[in-house]
Design an enzyme around this catalytic site. Structure first.
Site, PDB file in Angstrom:
ATOM      1  N   HIS A  45      -5.188 -33.448  18.007  1.00 13.80           N
ATOM      2  CA  HIS A  45      -4.114 -34.303  18.504  1.00 13.80           C
ATOM      3  C   HIS A  45      -2.960 -33.468  19.036  1.00 13.80           C
ATOM      4  O   HIS A  45      -1.848 -33.971  19.200  1.00 13.80           O
ATOM      5  CB  HIS A  45      -3.647 -35.240  17.390  1.00 13.80           C
ATOM      6  CG  HIS A  45      -4.765 -36.100  16.888  1.00 13.80           C
ATOM      7  ND1 HIS A  45      -5.076 -37.319  17.436  1.00 13.80           N
ATOM      8  CD2 HIS A  45      -5.702 -35.865  15.929  1.00 13.80           C
ATOM      9  CE1 HIS A  45      -6.136 -37.827  16.811  1.00 13.80           C
ATOM     10  NE2 HIS A  45      -6.542 -36.961  15.892  1.00 13.80           N
ATOM     11  N   GLY A  63      -4.805  -1.692   4.971  1.00 14.00           N
ATOM     12  CA  GLY A  63      -3.976  -2.823   4.531  1.00 14.00           C
ATOM     13  C   GLY A  63      -4.628  -4.172   4.809  1.00 14.00           C
ATOM     14  O   GLY A  63      -4.713  -5.034   3.929  1.00 14.00           O
ATOM     15  N   ARG A  64      -5.106  -4.370   6.037  1.00 19.07           N
ATOM     16  CA  ARG A  64      -5.648  -5.700   6.385  1.00 19.07           C
ATOM     17  C   ARG A  64      -7.059  -5.912   5.853  1.00 19.07           C
ATOM     18  O   ARG A  64      -7.662  -6.941   6.086  1.00 19.07           O
ATOM     19  CB  ARG A  64      -5.577  -5.914   7.903  1.00 19.07           C
ATOM     20  CG  ARG A  64      -6.227  -4.825   8.726  1.00 19.07           C
ATOM     21  CD  ARG A  64      -5.856  -4.942  10.202  1.00 19.07           C
ATOM     22  NE  ARG A  64      -6.293  -3.788  10.973  1.00 19.07           N
ATOM     23  CZ  ARG A  64      -5.625  -2.654  11.078  1.00 19.07           C
ATOM     24  NH1 ARG A  64      -4.475  -2.504  10.449  1.00 19.07           N
ATOM     25  NH2 ARG A  64      -6.086  -1.658  11.798  1.00 19.07           N
ATOM     26  N   LYS A 117       9.747  -0.839  14.122  1.00 20.03           N
ATOM     27  CA  LYS A 117      10.306  -0.523  12.794  1.00 20.03           C
ATOM     28  C   LYS A 117      11.342   0.582  12.929  1.00 20.03           C
ATOM     29  O   LYS A 117      12.414   0.540  12.321  1.00 20.03           O
ATOM     30  CB  LYS A 117       9.207  -0.042  11.845  1.00 20.03           C
ATOM     31  CG  LYS A 117       8.219  -1.099  11.399  1.00 20.03           C
ATOM     32  CD  LYS A 117       7.284  -0.490  10.339  1.00 20.03           C
ATOM     33  CE  LYS A 117       6.032  -1.288  10.120  1.00 20.03           C
ATOM     34  NZ  LYS A 117       5.048  -0.645   9.283  1.00 20.03           N
ATOM     35  N   LYS A 139       0.835  -1.202   0.000  1.00 20.21           N
ATOM     36  CA  LYS A 139       0.000   0.000   0.000  1.00 20.21           C
ATOM     37  C   LYS A 139       0.869   1.251   0.000  1.00 20.21           C
ATOM     38  O   LYS A 139       0.658   2.180  -0.762  1.00 20.21           O
ATOM     39  CB  LYS A 139      -0.936  -0.020   1.215  1.00 20.21           C
ATOM     40  CG  LYS A 139      -1.850   1.175   1.276  1.00 20.21           C
ATOM     41  CD  LYS A 139      -2.831   1.115   2.424  1.00 20.21           C
ATOM     42  CE  LYS A 139      -3.609   2.434   2.469  1.00 20.21           C
ATOM     43  NZ  LYS A 139      -4.493   2.537   3.615  1.00 20.21           N
ATOM     44  N   GLU A 155      10.635  -5.004   4.106  1.00 16.46           N
ATOM     45  CA  GLU A 155      10.683  -6.410   3.695  1.00 16.46           C
ATOM     46  C   GLU A 155      10.327  -6.550   2.215  1.00 16.46           C
ATOM     47  O   GLU A 155      10.998  -7.252   1.449  1.00 16.46           O
ATOM     48  CB  GLU A 155       9.679  -7.235   4.518  1.00 16.46           C
ATOM     49  CG  GLU A 155      10.009  -7.364   5.986  1.00 16.46           C
ATOM     50  CD  GLU A 155       9.363  -6.279   6.839  1.00 16.46           C
ATOM     51  OE1 GLU A 155       9.160  -5.150   6.336  1.00 16.46           O
ATOM     52  OE2 GLU A 155       9.090  -6.558   8.027  1.00 16.46           O
ATOM     53  N   GLU A 162      -4.493  -6.716  14.937  1.00 17.77           N
ATOM     54  CA  GLU A 162      -3.975  -5.415  14.501  1.00 17.77           C
ATOM     55  C   GLU A 162      -5.098  -4.373  14.567  1.00 17.77           C
ATOM     56  O   GLU A 162      -4.848  -3.190  14.785  1.00 17.77           O
ATOM     57  CB  GLU A 162      -3.406  -5.495  13.078  1.00 17.77           C
ATOM     58  CG  GLU A 162      -2.520  -4.310  12.737  1.00 17.77           C
ATOM     59  CD  GLU A 162      -1.697  -4.487  11.463  1.00 17.77           C
ATOM     60  OE1 GLU A 162      -0.504  -4.812  11.556  1.00 17.77           O
ATOM     61  OE2 GLU A 162      -2.249  -4.281  10.370  1.00 17.77           O
TER      62      GLU A 162
HETATM   63  O1  F6P Z   1       3.349  -3.028   9.714  1.00 21.16           O
HETATM   64  C1  F6P Z   1       1.982  -3.175   9.620  1.00 21.16           C
HETATM   65  C2  F6P Z   1       1.471  -2.876   8.243  1.00 21.16           C
HETATM   66  O2  F6P Z   1       1.387  -1.524   8.054  1.00 21.16           O
HETATM   67  C3  F6P Z   1       0.146  -3.566   8.002  1.00 21.16           C
HETATM   68  O3  F6P Z   1      -0.921  -2.868   8.514  1.00 21.16           O
HETATM   69  C4  F6P Z   1       0.157  -3.715   6.527  1.00 21.16           C
HETATM   70  O4  F6P Z   1      -0.800  -4.642   6.096  1.00 21.16           O
HETATM   71  C5  F6P Z   1       1.574  -4.154   6.291  1.00 21.16           C
HETATM   72  O5  F6P Z   1       2.323  -3.408   7.233  1.00 21.16           O
HETATM   73  C6  F6P Z   1       2.110  -3.941   4.909  1.00 21.16           C
HETATM   74  O6  F6P Z   1       2.089  -2.611   4.532  1.00 21.16           O
HETATM   75  P1  F6P Z   1       2.253  -2.168   3.008  1.00 21.16           P
HETATM   76  O7  F6P Z   1       1.126  -2.758   2.257  1.00 21.16           O
HETATM   77  O8  F6P Z   1       2.240  -0.680   3.019  1.00 21.16           O
HETATM   78  O9  F6P Z   1       3.562  -2.725   2.527  1.00 21.16           O
END
Ligand code: F6P
Length: 504
Positions: free
Chosen positions: A366, A249-250, A477, A190, A196, A335
């Site tokens: 199990h 995002g979520r 972060k 987003k 990452e 979250e």
């Molecule tokens: O670190 C949390 C977060 O902001 C989430 O809410 C989001 O889904 C994820 O990181 C990834 O963010 P982006 O889509 O901006 O890479």
């Protein structure tokens, strides 16, 4: 009575209720099952094995009124800035056609672009694409991963890998399976700044370049609400699929973030997913409090978290295709609602989100069910099962799966006395909810996920918190950035020793 007093009075009255015995509730009321089941489309929600009585439900309905639940819900669907800490509207439902007209129209335009690009890819405009390497994390990975895993596992349209972890082992594993010349690199972020994802994307380009792909950037698609950043990174404007800032995002799998699922399922499948979610939107918007599945589920959540003090809730998918559902729900629920202050900044007056955990049935039976049946924690359990089998083997497989699912709910509630041998006694009276889906299709999965989204929102409203920010993830972060830029100095002795030992 002022609204704050009325809210407090509802909570106090709920806490003052006697905790009933589930078995006694069924014995006393032959109509209990009918009164505690909600049906919506292909989904049946059975809340009857929870401790909520008619009296508790009436108090929750009053609480919903006192917190102006209908007003908050209308504000969300009307596109008002209900995410107050970030000054943003919350418009994931517009992605499936429900919400403010202008936002629905903007989402439609984004979808049209997405479809055009998918058609072009299918027509071979980007060469022979067989593999989709989707890099993204959190909401930019969990939703697409759930969709592809649940609905397109055996589809032979494309081989999809969704890589989230910055640990290179994850990316290496995916790259080893794929031919770089036939791989579409999909960068889902987003913000288009997430460490990452950007590192994984750069390494994937590097892999393509080393393999001799002439124009690796020509095989890149970006899914983002920050198109300028994607252009700056090197993605061609024609292959950037945008979505609105007001899609969290979520909550974003319905937007262009769902691109790998749309490719893997085909456009009709993706549309059916959106339609299923829209049907749940309409149910949530219009059903009264006691017929409203997401709101009823939130009443159950609030009862166990705030009235009974249960710290966790467990979700078990009795269907291998839904094995990623618990992971998806962990982000969605924790979250969103793992907060300590209300939307107005004042401290919350009780526990907020329960810790969501879970697994897959029958495997979990199990492993962790011992604690559920005989441990000292009371854990409200949610079973999710599908009537129609997902396999073509001997029907005994699916029958055994379902029998086990239903047996677990019965055993948790029923228990078994054993005065002579306490180690073999089961206390019973342990709560569960069962969600039974007629068949797992794009439509029913869309409805199920939208149900969970609205339930999360309803929980937030009942607790008066803003479910749509996530500042809790920022501090870690920042510290990681500062260690990377400035090294180990200035931290506590433990952190400095770890950095020096592992990173030199
Ligand atoms: O670190 C949390 C977060 O902001 C989430 O809410 C989001 O889904 C994820 O990181 C990834 O963010 P982006 O889509 O901006 O890479």
């Amino acid at each position: 009575m002022a609204e704050t007093d009325r809210i407090a009075a509802c909570w106090n009255a709920l806490k003052a209720l006697d905790v009933p015995d589930l078995r006694a509730l069924f014995e006393a009321d032959p109509g209990r099952l009918a009164a505690h089941v909600v049906e919506e489309g292909a989904l049946r929600f059975d809340f009857s094995k929870t401790h909520l009585t008619g009296e508790a439900l009436a108090l929750f309905a009053e609480l919903a009124e006192a917190v102006d639940f209908s007003g908050r819900r209308a504000a969300m669907f009307n596109g008002e800035a209900i995410n107050v800490t970030e000054g943003r509207a919350v418009e994931h439902s517009a992605e499936r056609g429900e919400g403010k007209a202008a936002s629905v129209e903007a989402a439609r335009e984004h979808k049209a672009r997405m479809r055009t690009l998918i058609d072009a890819i299918e027509a071979g405009a980007l060469g022979e694409i067989r593999h989709i390497l989707h890099v993204g994390i959190g909401g930019s990975a969990l939703g697409p991963d759930l969709l592809v895993d649940a609905l397109a596992r055996s589809a032979d349209r494309y081989d999809v890998a969704i890589v989230s972890n910055v640990d290179g082992v994850a990316l290496e594993e995916a790259m080893a399976r794929f031919d770089p010349a036939c791989t579409l690199l999909v960068i889902a972020s987003k913000t288009f700044t997430t460490t990452e994802t950007m590192l994984n994307a750069a390494s994937a380009i590097d892999w393509m370049t080393r393999a001799g792909v002439e124009d690796p950037y020509g095989q890149v698609v970006a899914l983002t609400a920050a198109p300028d950043k994607a252009i700056e990174w090197g993605v061609d404007e024609t292959r950037i699929l945008g979505f609105s800032e007001s899609v969290g995002g979520r909550y974003s799998l319905w937007s262009s973030i769902g691109f790998p699922a749309a490719l893997a399922l085909g456009w009709d499948g993706f549309e059916a997913l959106l339609e299923g979610a829209a049907a749940m939107d309409r149910h949530f918007r219009h059903a009264g409090p006691l017929e409203n599945a997401p709101l009823r589920a939130a009443f159950v959540d609030q009862y166990y978290a705030r009235v009974m003090g249960c710290q966790t809730r467990a979700v078990f998918a009795y269907d291998e295709r839904l094995r990623l559902l618990p992971d998806y729900l962990q982000q969605l629920e924790m979250e969103s609602n793992g907060k300590s202050v209300k939307a107005d900044g004042t401290p919350v007056d009780g526990p907020t989100a329960a810790i969501t955990w879970g697994g897959v049935g029958t495997d979990a039976q199990h492993a962790v069910f011992q604690l559920l049946h005989q441990g000292t924690h009371v854990v409200p359990v949610e079973f999710v099962a599908v009537t129609e089998a997902g396999d073509d083997l001997d029907p005994a497989h699916h029958q055994t799966l379902l029998v086990n699912c239903f047996a677990q709910g019965a055993a948790l509630m029923q228990g078994r006395e054993n005065a002579a041998d306490p180690a073999r006694a089961y206390p019973g009276n342990r709560p569960s909810t069962t969600i039974l889906i007629d068949a797992l299709t794009p439509h029913s999965l869309g409805a199920l996920i939208a149900f969970y989204e609205h339930r999360t929102f309803a929980n937030g409203v009942l607790m008066e918190i803003n479910s749509f920010d996530q500042f809790g993830v920022e501090l870690g972060k920042e510290i990681a950035r500062s260690i990377e830029q400035e090294g180990a100095q200035g931290f506590d002795p433990s952190t400095m020793a770890l950095i020096e030992r592992a990173l030199g």
